[in-house]
Enzyme design. Structure first.
Site, PDB file in Angstrom:
ATOM      1  CB  SER A  13      55.720  27.302  30.397  1.00 42.67           C
ATOM      2  OG  SER A  13      55.857  26.507  29.250  1.00 42.67           O
ATOM      3  CG  ASN A  14      53.675  27.220  25.149  1.00 47.40           C
ATOM      4  OD1 ASN A  14      54.309  27.893  24.349  1.00 47.40           O
ATOM      5  ND2 ASN A  14      53.983  25.949  25.412  1.00 47.40           N
ATOM      6  CG  LEU A  89      39.790  19.555  21.817  1.00 46.66           C
ATOM      7  CD1 LEU A  89      40.348  20.929  21.493  1.00 46.66           C
ATOM      8  CD2 LEU A  89      38.740  19.635  22.918  1.00 46.66           C
ATOM      9  CG  ASN A 103      47.853  22.511  19.512  1.00 46.34           C
ATOM     10  OD1 ASN A 103      47.883  22.649  20.736  1.00 46.34           O
ATOM     11  ND2 ASN A 103      48.395  21.458  18.913  1.00 46.34           N
ATOM     12  CG  HIS A 105      52.759  19.113  17.953  1.00 42.85           C
ATOM     13  ND1 HIS A 105      52.133  18.205  18.778  1.00 42.85           N
ATOM     14  CD2 HIS A 105      53.731  18.433  17.296  1.00 42.85           C
ATOM     15  CE1 HIS A 105      52.698  17.013  18.615  1.00 42.85           C
ATOM     16  NE2 HIS A 105      53.667  17.125  17.723  1.00 42.85           N
ATOM     17  CG  ASP A 141      49.378  16.645  17.240  1.00 41.54           C
ATOM     18  OD1 ASP A 141      48.894  17.597  17.868  1.00 41.54           O
ATOM     19  OD2 ASP A 141      49.797  15.617  17.789  1.00 41.54           O
ATOM     20  CD  GLN A 169      63.847  29.188  20.066  1.00 39.58           C
ATOM     21  OE1 GLN A 169      63.474  30.043  19.270  1.00 39.58           O
ATOM     22  NE2 GLN A 169      64.751  29.432  21.007  1.00 39.58           N
ATOM     23  CD  GLU A 170      56.505  24.045  22.831  1.00 40.06           C
ATOM     24  OE1 GLU A 170      55.414  24.298  23.368  1.00 40.06           O
ATOM     25  OE2 GLU A 170      57.104  22.962  22.986  1.00 40.06           O
TER      26      GLU A 170
HETATM   27  C1  GAR Z   1      54.322  22.088  25.352  1.00 34.83           C
HETATM   28  O1  GAR Z   1      55.580  21.578  25.007  1.00 34.83           O
HETATM   29  C2  GAR Z   1      53.340  21.927  24.215  1.00 34.83           C
HETATM   30  O2  GAR Z   1      53.927  22.080  22.953  1.00 34.83           O
HETATM   31  C3  GAR Z   1      52.898  20.508  24.426  1.00 34.83           C
HETATM   32  O3  GAR Z   1      52.762  20.368  25.816  1.00 34.83           O
HETATM   33  C4  GAR Z   1      53.683  21.252  26.455  1.00 34.83           C
HETATM   34  C5  GAR Z   1      52.898  22.090  27.414  1.00 34.83           C
HETATM   35  O4  GAR Z   1      53.752  22.898  28.179  1.00 34.83           O
HETATM   36  N1  GAR Z   1      51.677  20.256  23.736  1.00 34.83           N
HETATM   37  C6  GAR Z   1      51.405  19.117  23.129  1.00 34.83           C
HETATM   38  O5  GAR Z   1      52.143  18.170  23.126  1.00 34.83           O
HETATM   39  C7  GAR Z   1      50.057  19.087  22.427  1.00 34.83           C
HETATM   40  N2  GAR Z   1      50.028  18.043  21.472  1.00 34.83           N
HETATM   41  P1  GAR Z   1      53.178  24.144  28.962  1.00 34.83           P
HETATM   42  O6  GAR Z   1      51.994  23.631  29.777  1.00 34.83           O
HETATM   43  O7  GAR Z   1      54.301  24.565  29.858  1.00 34.83           O
HETATM   44  O8  GAR Z   1      52.772  25.193  27.969  1.00 34.83           O
END
Ligand code: GAR
Length: 211
Positions: A13-14, A89, A103, A105, A141, A169-170
């Site tokens: 989704s991001n 990584l 990234n 988080h 992280d 919000q991400e």
């Molecule tokens: C998101 O919430 C992102 O912040 C998290 O995984 C999800 C991915 O969602 N990432 C981590 O935890 C990395 N440490 P998405 O595939 O829908 O973007």
């Protein structure tokens, strides 16, 4: 025009938020370490090149990292965007892409690194949670913070409800951070991120109910 690649492991989704935004850059490829990642089909349907570098086909992390780096290098991207990429990584990989590896988080780093952040937040009883976009460094992280969004933790939140509030919000802060990078406005000063032409407040997003 600058180019970027997006690394995913799942839903993406991001990635979708970044690809849906009108950004001054071109996505050269979406790369997943998991062949079944749902985001791959979405990207392909959008006409974006998709690649799988399946981590299970490599004997160790160093070999996987090297194959992933080689795949990325084919596209010579200005920026590598980790969007729910769930592999740790190694140092060599991170150093190779230093300064051009972002990234997102799901917590207000440096609080709550690692997995299961929403459950950990609820267990800790903190009242403010959120998300962070940061440059990646060899520490998990961690790394210079570009932008953060804060959301309230409500009394009857479940981890799922809280995750959805944070995820919304991400999407906003990741698009903003990527835009700033592509516009060449991000610099590192003493290990901290400066955004040219913006006040420090531009890197703080407060959701309704906060501030
Ligand atoms: C998101 O919430 C992102 O912040 C998290 O995984 C999800 C991915 O969602 N990432 C981590 O935890 C990395 N440490 P998405 O595939 O829908 O973007």
């Amino acid at each position: 025009m600058k180019t970027f690649v997006i690394l995913i492991s799942g839903r993406g989704s991001n990635m979708q938020a970044v690809l849906d935004a009108a950004l001054p850059g071109r996505c050269a490829a979406v790369i997943s370490n998991r062949p079944q990642a749902a985001g791959l089909a979405w990207a392909a349907a959008r006409g974006v090149a998709t690649v799988v570098v399946d981590h299970r086909r490599f004997p160790d992390r160093a070999d996987f990292d090297a194959a992933l780096a080689a795949e990325i290098d084919k596209h010579a991207p200005d920026l590598v965007i980790l969007a729910g990429f769930m592999r740790v990584l190694g140092d060599d990989f991170v150093r190779r892409f230093a300064g051009r590896l972002l990234n997102v988080h799901p917590s207000l780093l440096p609080a709550f690194p690692g997995l299961h952040t929403h459950a950990a937040v609820l267990a800790a009883g903190v009242k403010i949670h959120g998300a962070t976009v940061h440059f990646v460094t060899p520490c998990l992280d961690a790394g210079p913070i570009v932008i953060q969004a804060a959301v309230p933790v409500l009394a009857d939140d479940s981890a799922e409800v809280l995750a959805a509030r944070v995820l919304a919000q991400e999407h906003v802060i990741y698009v903003t951070a990527v835009r700033w990078f592509l516009e060449g406005r991000l610099t590192l000063v003493d290990g901290r991120v400066r955004v040219a032409g913006e006040s420090a407040a531009a890197a703080v997003l407060l959701s309704p109910g906060l501030g």
